[in-house]
Motif scaffolding. Structure first.
Motif, mmCIF file in Angstrom:
data_model
loop_
_atom_site.group_PDB
_atom_site.id
_atom_site.type_symbol
_atom_site.label_atom_id
_atom_site.label_comp_id
_atom_site.label_asym_id
_atom_site.label_seq_id
_atom_site.Cartn_x
_atom_site.Cartn_y
_atom_site.Cartn_z
ATOM 1 N N ILE A 45 0.909 -1.229 -0.005
ATOM 2 C CA ILE A 45 0.052 -0.055 -0.016
ATOM 3 C C ILE A 45 0.959 1.388 -0.119
ATOM 4 N N ASN A 50 -2.541 1.819 -9.439
ATOM 5 C CA ASN A 50 -3.972 1.632 -9.546
ATOM 6 C C ASN A 50 -4.557 0.224 -9.993
ATOM 7 N N LYS A 51 -4.834 -0.704 -8.812
ATOM 8 C CA LYS A 51 -5.123 -2.176 -9.480
ATOM 9 C C LYS A 51 -6.635 -2.537 -9.588
ATOM 10 N N GLN A 54 -7.516 -3.694 -13.631
ATOM 11 C CA GLN A 54 -6.453 -4.099 -14.210
ATOM 12 C C GLN A 54 -7.379 -5.090 -15.457
ATOM 13 N N CYS A 293 -3.467 3.104 -15.293
ATOM 14 C CA CYS A 293 -3.224 2.193 -14.445
ATOM 15 C C CYS A 293 -1.997 1.095 -15.343
ATOM 16 N N SER A 355 -13.223 3.646 -3.334
ATOM 17 C CA SER A 355 -12.153 3.038 -2.354
ATOM 18 C C SER A 355 -11.704 4.164 -1.523
ATOM 19 N N HIS A 377 -4.040 8.334 -6.274
ATOM 20 C CA HIS A 377 -4.156 6.760 -5.440
ATOM 21 C C HIS A 377 -3.844 6.947 -4.170
ATOM 22 N N ILE A 468 -6.091 -0.205 -4.411
ATOM 23 C CA ILE A 468 -6.007 -1.552 -4.592
ATOM 24 C C ILE A 468 -7.332 -2.278 -4.021
ATOM 25 N N GLU A 472 -7.506 -6.479 0.073
ATOM 26 C CA GLU A 472 -6.083 -6.463 0.368
ATOM 27 C C GLU A 472 -5.773 -5.377 1.006
ATOM 28 N N LEU A 473 -6.196 -4.302 0.749
ATOM 29 C CA LEU A 473 -6.036 -2.946 1.666
ATOM 30 C C LEU A 473 -6.434 -3.266 3.087
ATOM 31 N N GLU B 73 2.140 -3.892 -13.754
ATOM 32 C CA GLU B 73 2.813 -3.527 -12.792
ATOM 33 C C GLU B 73 4.340 -3.240 -12.886
#
Lengths: 488, 488
Positions: A45, A50-51, A54, A293, A355, A377, A468, A472-473, B73
């Motif tokens: 993080i 920026n995921k 994707q 991204c 987000s 982001h 993200i 996950e974050l 990425e």
């Protein structure tokens, strides 16, 4: 056989000076968190990726173009005409340009890192200074100085002043200070939207910056890399929110600050730029990495509609910033679907806002302060209460280890190990800040960006990437809170 | 509003100095010969591109890998571990290495241009000199000097001495000359296989170069970009051939020269390198552009098995030479099929040899002199008889134009327009050489490389690329002969 001469001053220094942020960045690639295959890997993080979209991007790229004979041959080092035409079209559609730009105003580079580096050395002589506001995007430190011989001089601006013209006095002060030492500030960097705070500069502040640069005969590099990632703005019917500051925090001044929610105004959009500055001083950078991204594809560009020399010099050194012909043609096709692109930009902003709302809620629930953001982001957050806990936990652990065993000296009080604990976040140091960051990466499996790497004015402030997937974050933030809490 | 300060010394110079080779290179992209779609476009026999196996390469690349999330990425700026492992494997299989190299010895860059530039600035301080043999690969002029502050100092070596240790005396002489002016030669470039002559340095010459560098405390950059494009060699059962020199030529000394046909020996292959030089002085460059016909993908690498500082400095500045993650993974897959690669390298060499035989036959038939070559995409040819014709044709045309009309002063003699014509190639100038080259590109639709751009010692010598389909190559050469002949 003779002892060999050292490398150049630059080469010797760069080979022999440790650069922890660079090392961590490279470590991250070796132990990435993957839900299924590497669940104990590091949740990142800290790096602005920026995921959130994707799959959309990858599908579109794969549809775009295969390798063909043309991919194998040299394209133009400044980017093909077709690619630069699509970039111009993108910018003309989305930057509210005053005068449309053309392919001729653009030089493509292998990332904005390379763009900022090339601009720095075509503008600055060795010994010249570049001014920039801090906290800053940490990579400016190398982007501006590596190989150029220029120095980066930061002006410490309290975040509460970031949207105020009062900061110009701080720039004037720094200018005078440098001048008195014989150092010439030759360029000003305006990072708008601002990294790491995610704030946008109001017009009156930009006017003052331009006037400041004009009055001191400086060039201005306007870094607009997050121009299309503005997710909160008046035209989106958002309303200002107060900065959220938790009780035990390093920031005393801003509890009741209401943010200024302003529209992003590209340097390319001003009808009256020349009222404030000779536009020949101004150069803009943008690229694919952030708004589309695609960090990994390494594609940025320099936009110089007003200064032929900057354009020409960047072009004539573009052999060193060359991107792949295949990437050039894939991205030309990608950008050529205007309906897709315009819709994609809206989606990016919507996803970022979702987000942002989630992370700001999380911060409020967990007593983590932050400044409201509008773009980018990331969010600038106050981890100082966590840092205080972490530091005391570490002091206790060190004391226990010194005393041989855990129970020997424990007496159940706060000073259970005869160690003087910190009682306020104001006692925290930059070393504490770096220490927690290092442990977070290597021990807790989460990487944020320590304020120390971004020249924050107070230990404990950090940049957190929220672009993200939420699970996950959240995992990363949970790990961090658990890691710094005393009972672990 | 104030007049703005000039750009940096470098930026100002590069923006305001014309660079004709650079301009031509960019013009070529706007008017490329295409058999079906642009038959009047410029046939490019000047830029070292191997077009002989494009379909094989493109098919393999398309089979290799699609864009995936990973492509978006950040990879490692020095190249992924997987990619560097495949590069190490390639080098270990094909460079007859003495000690196997590892991924850790490699830093990937966006082309060898970028590799040479980064090596130059981590080794040289501003004002230091880099020595190189001429005729030289023209891009060294910018690769070494742009942004580094170093100068490139060439040593004029007659091609007939290129494979002889006698040239070391010329290097010693240049070294002494520079030293007497206070200029420090800090690095020597050895281009092996040699560009533009396509010759290979015999071991004894390399030994002398290494000893020369050791004795003067210099680093050595060994450019082995054509290492796997050796198509004539003793182990392939080839035999030496004499240099072909036509009757009216600028080269008098070499009519009966028999070439030395030697094996290529990479700097990485020497078991006893340290008998001649401290290996820490030596760094090798190689890449995908030439041996794998992929100029457009911009991928090169630095191999530094002996010097940790060079490796570290190149790594720590690799953010500026970053390649795309997608390119990284596609090329990892490409290189990972060892059977394909090993077979491909043989095919490349076979095709180059076929084409070399065709062009040398063509030259013999058309009275164009050349030095026999062993490796690379090019042949060093003597266009001075063509240049003589072209120059006289131009003198006549200029005279006619001065005299108002064609017939007015014509008297049917050689001096039909009262103009003094050149009678020998020895009277040709560098200006004539550049003039014909310019006209060839813009008027005749064929681009070769003028010797003047490669610092040839005599006007009329040029580099011709033969690694393109024969019908295209023949068309280009025919156009050139027709264009320079007097009756056109």
């Amino acid at each position: 056989m003779k002892t060999i001469a050292p490398l150049s001053d630059f080469g010797f220094k760069v080979a022999n000076t440790s650069d922890e942020a660079f090392d961590v960045f490279n470590y991250l690639n070796t132990n990435r968190f993957e839900k299924d295959t590497n669940p104990n890997g590091v949740v990142n993080i800290g790096v602005a990726i920026n995921k959130l979209l994707q799959k959309t991007v990858v599908d579109k790229l794969n549809a775009a173009k295969e390798f063909d004979f043309e991919s194998l041959e040299y394209g133009s080092p400044r980017g093909s005409d077709a690619f630069r035409n699509e970039i111009a079209s993108l910018v003309n559609r989305h930057f509210n340009v005053h005068t449309p730009i053309t392919d001729d105003d653009i030089v493509v580079t292998n990332g904005c890192t390379a763009a900022i580096n090339v601009i720095s050395w075509i503008i600055c002589n060795p010994g010249d200074a570049v001014l920039v506001s801090a906290p800053l995007y940490g990579a400016f430190l190398s982007d501006v100085t590596h190989r150029t011989g220029a120095t980066l001089e930061h002006v410490q601006v309290p975040v509460s002043e970031l949207q105020s013209t009062s900061q110009i006095a701080l720039f004037e002060q720094k200018f005078a200070e440098l001048s008195s030492k014989g150092i010439v500030p030759k360029m000003l960097i305006i990072c708008n939207p601002h990294n790491p705070t995610g704030k946008i500069y109001p017009r009156k502040v930009l006017e003052s910056f331009y006037q400041f640069a004009e009055s001191h005969n400086m060039y201005v590099l306007v870094d607009e890399i997050y121009a299309l990632s503005v997710y909160r703005a008046p035209h989106l019917n958002d309303t200002p929110e107060p900065a959220f500051v938790c009780s035990d925090s390093t920031s005393s001044e801003s509890t009741s600050d209401l943010e200024q929610l302003v529209e992003f105004e590209s340097a390319l959009s001003w009808p009256n730029l020349s009222d404030f500055i000779n536009p020949q001083r101004v150069v803009v950078v943008h690229g694919m990495s952030k708004d589309f991204c695609m960090n990994g594809l390494r594609v940025g560009w320099i936009i110089s509609p007003w200064n032929k020399d900057i354009k020409e010099a960047a072009f004539r050194t573009s052999n060193f910033q060359y991107i792949s012909s295949h990437t050039d043609s894939v991205l030309t096709n990608f950008l050529s679907d205007h309906e897709f692109i315009d819709n994609f930009i809206s989606q990016v902003c919507n996803r970022l806002k979702e987000s942002y709302i989630k992370i700001s809620d999380y911060f409020k629930k967990n007593g983590i302060g932050y400044y409201p953001a509008q773009a980018g982001h990331f969010i600038w957050a106050d981890f100082s209460p966590l840092l205080l806990k972490y530091t005391n936990k570490k002091l206790i652990a060190a004391s226990k280890s010194e005393n041989g065993n855990v129970n020997g000296t424990s007496n159940g009080t706060e000073n259970q190990n005869n160690v003087t604990l910190l009682t306020s976040t104001s006692q925290l140091s930059v070393d504490d800040c770096k220490s927690m960051w290092r442990d977070a990466v290597y021990k807790a499996g989460v990487c944020y960006t320590a304020g120390a790497n971004f020249l924050a004015d107070r230990p404990g402030w950090v940049r957190v990437i929220f672009a993200i997937p939420w699970d996950e974050l959240e995992l990363g933030l949970d790990r961090l809170i658990k890691f710094s809490s005393p009972d672990q």
